[in-house]
Design an enzyme around this catalytic site. Structure first.
Site, mmCIF file in Angstrom:
data_model
loop_
_atom_site.group_PDB
_atom_site.id
_atom_site.type_symbol
_atom_site.label_atom_id
_atom_site.label_comp_id
_atom_site.label_asym_id
_atom_site.label_seq_id
_atom_site.Cartn_x
_atom_site.Cartn_y
_atom_site.Cartn_z
ATOM 1 N N CYS A 12 0.743 -1.181 -0.050
ATOM 2 C CA CYS A 12 0.021 -0.082 0.031
ATOM 3 C C CYS A 12 0.980 1.185 -0.067
ATOM 4 C CB CYS A 12 -1.191 0.154 1.200
ATOM 5 S SG CYS A 12 -2.314 -1.199 1.071
ATOM 6 N N ASP A 35 10.804 -6.569 -8.577
ATOM 7 C CA ASP A 35 11.139 -6.993 -7.132
ATOM 8 C C ASP A 35 12.497 -6.804 -6.782
ATOM 9 O OD1 ASP A 35 9.797 -9.921 -5.650
ATOM 10 O OD2 ASP A 35 11.722 -9.092 -5.065
ATOM 11 N N HIS A 51 -6.058 -2.917 -1.433
ATOM 12 C CA HIS A 51 -5.511 -3.951 -0.455
ATOM 13 C C HIS A 51 -6.208 -5.023 -0.280
ATOM 14 C CE1 HIS A 51 -3.020 -5.201 2.795
ATOM 15 N NE2 HIS A 51 -4.116 -5.596 3.505
ATOM 16 N N ASN A 90 2.236 -16.750 -4.385
ATOM 17 C CA ASN A 90 2.257 -17.431 -3.073
ATOM 18 C C ASN A 90 1.208 -17.110 -2.155
ATOM 19 O OD1 ASN A 90 4.713 -18.388 -3.932
ATOM 20 N ND2 ASN A 90 5.746 -16.496 -3.102
ATOM 21 N N GLY A 96 5.374 -19.378 1.433
ATOM 22 C CA GLY A 96 6.341 -18.209 1.101
ATOM 23 C C GLY A 96 5.829 -16.776 1.035
ATOM 24 N N HIS A 103 -0.168 -10.088 -4.720
ATOM 25 C CA HIS A 103 0.569 -9.720 -5.563
ATOM 26 C C HIS A 103 0.862 -10.950 -6.689
ATOM 27 C CE1 HIS A 103 2.846 -10.791 -2.186
ATOM 28 N NE2 HIS A 103 3.693 -11.561 -3.034
HETATM 29 P P1 5GP Z 1 5.755 -13.019 -1.298
HETATM 30 O O1 5GP Z 1 7.231 -13.577 -0.559
HETATM 31 O O2 5GP Z 1 4.860 -12.424 -0.215
HETATM 32 O O3 5GP Z 1 5.238 -14.184 -2.259
HETATM 33 O O4 5GP Z 1 6.479 -11.993 -2.064
HETATM 34 C C1 5GP Z 1 6.844 -10.569 -1.689
HETATM 35 C C2 5GP Z 1 7.925 -10.064 -2.646
HETATM 36 O O5 5GP Z 1 8.202 -8.493 -2.274
HETATM 37 C C3 5GP Z 1 9.358 -10.593 -2.522
HETATM 38 O O6 5GP Z 1 9.882 -11.352 -3.650
HETATM 39 C C4 5GP Z 1 10.287 -9.658 -1.783
HETATM 40 O O7 5GP Z 1 11.439 -9.834 -2.345
HETATM 41 C C5 5GP Z 1 9.495 -8.524 -2.519
HETATM 42 N N1 5GP Z 1 9.964 -7.001 -1.590
HETATM 43 C C6 5GP Z 1 9.680 -7.242 -0.405
HETATM 44 N N2 5GP Z 1 9.961 -5.669 0.159
HETATM 45 C C7 5GP Z 1 9.932 -5.107 -1.158
HETATM 46 C C8 5GP Z 1 10.173 -3.601 -1.382
HETATM 47 O O8 5GP Z 1 10.287 -2.838 -0.445
HETATM 48 N N3 5GP Z 1 10.391 -3.392 -2.661
HETATM 49 C C9 5GP Z 1 10.148 -4.191 -3.677
HETATM 50 N N4 5GP Z 1 10.160 -3.708 -4.915
HETATM 51 N N5 5GP Z 1 10.080 -5.611 -3.612
HETATM 52 C C10 5GP Z 1 10.092 -5.918 -2.131
HETATM 53 ZN ZN ZN Z 2 -1.619 -3.137 1.074
#
Ligand code: 5GP
Ligand code: ZN
Length: 117
Positions: A12, A35, A51, A90, A96, A103
């Protein structure tokens, strides 16, 4: 209220511009950005601006926006010249998920194992 920005949500804050990101596409309902910890040569996240904790909650509440996320995923793949790519949602900490704002991970630019780990 459902879909409203959450103060404690990283994505957000990216939508709101409070945290910077390398944004590559934006629509009325979605944002796509790189990412921060890429797991493939191309690793882009496509998120709804609204959200919802995960993809299924988004689809239940806002099916049109869930479709927008998928359409934008293809647009990202086209821009990145990906013939093949993987979309990953995920869902749950055990799978994970670390950010509880829906997303899509768009992964490409290398061979992708099946089944995934
Ligand atoms: P999840 O693990 O929830 O499926 O994916 C979250 C993703 O967000 C991860 O791949 C992580 O690298 C990415 N991520 C976490 N913090 C940030 C951030 O501050 N900026 C960006 N661009 N990606 C982020
Ligand atoms: Zn959010």
């Amino acid at each position: 209220m459902a879909g409203e920005p959450q103060d404690d949500c990283l994505f957000c804050k990216i939508v709101g511009g409070q945290i910077p990101a390398t944004i590559i596409r934006e629509t009325d309902t979605t944002v796509a950005f790189r990412d921060i910890n890429p797991q493939a040569p191309t690793h882009i996240l496509v998120i709804p601006k609204a959200h919802y904790a995960n993809a299924a909650e988004l689809a239940a509440a806002e099916p049109q926006i869930a479709a927008d996320v998928l359409r934008e995923s293809q647009a990202v793949a086209d821009e990145e010249h990906l013939d093949s790519y993987r979309i990953v949602f995920n869902t749950g900490a055990g799978a994970g998920q670390t950010v509880f704002h829906a997303h899509a991970h768009i992964l490409g630019g290398r061979g992708l194992q099946w089944p995934p780990g």
